[in-house]
Write a protein that holds these residues in place. Sequence first.
Motif, mmCIF file in Angstrom:
data_model
loop_
_atom_site.group_PDB
_atom_site.id
_atom_site.type_symbol
_atom_site.label_atom_id
_atom_site.label_comp_id
_atom_site.label_asym_id
_atom_site.label_seq_id
_atom_site.Cartn_x
_atom_site.Cartn_y
_atom_site.Cartn_z
ATOM 1 N N ALA A 8 39.874 45.043 33.310
ATOM 2 C CA ALA A 8 40.854 45.139 34.400
ATOM 3 C C ALA A 8 42.048 44.226 34.144
ATOM 4 O O ALA A 8 41.936 43.221 33.441
ATOM 5 N N ASN A 11 44.701 38.810 37.472
ATOM 6 C CA ASN A 11 45.175 38.602 38.836
ATOM 7 C C ASN A 11 46.698 38.488 38.895
ATOM 8 O O ASN A 11 47.312 38.791 39.917
ATOM 9 N N LYS A 18 47.618 47.218 38.797
ATOM 10 C CA LYS A 18 46.238 47.180 39.296
ATOM 11 C C LYS A 18 45.866 48.496 39.971
ATOM 12 O O LYS A 18 44.778 49.028 39.757
ATOM 13 N N ALA A 46 37.353 39.276 38.231
ATOM 14 C CA ALA A 46 37.057 39.113 39.647
ATOM 15 C C ALA A 46 35.732 38.369 39.801
ATOM 16 O O ALA A 46 34.918 38.333 38.882
ATOM 17 N N ASN A 69 41.726 40.694 42.904
ATOM 18 C CA ASN A 69 40.929 41.570 42.036
ATOM 19 C C ASN A 69 39.517 41.756 42.574
ATOM 20 O O ASN A 69 38.906 42.799 42.379
ATOM 21 N N ARG A 72 39.491 44.595 45.130
ATOM 22 C CA ARG A 72 39.628 45.889 44.455
ATOM 23 C C ARG A 72 38.340 46.277 43.736
ATOM 24 O O ARG A 72 37.902 47.422 43.790
ATOM 25 N N SER A 73 37.732 45.327 43.071
ATOM 26 C CA SER A 73 36.504 45.587 42.324
ATOM 27 C C SER A 73 35.354 45.963 43.261
ATOM 28 O O SER A 73 34.611 46.919 42.994
#
Length: 98
Positions: A8, A11, A18, A46, A69, A72-73
Amino acid sequence: MPVIVCYAPTNEATDETKNFFYSALEDSFCFIRPADFIICLGDFNAVTGVDRCMLVVVGPFGSGSPNDNSDRSLELCAFARLRVCESWFRRKDIHRLT
């Protein structure tokens, strides 16, 4: 057994970057049968945090302070019915964050 390996954006990356990454990753789950056992590996940049708001995704042994993050994860995990394995087992802190 499908295996997804990804890294990913950090940050510091833009929200646009993202959003693109997580959208593409979400789309990849559309090609997987619901009955398949999925392994998703990589670096999501994350941490799970210790808040138990995502009981289905994060186990009782989460760690760290969540960041953008992390949200989102965890949302991706909830969408794809994934679990964060490291959070379900008690470990010494030295082994938790590798």
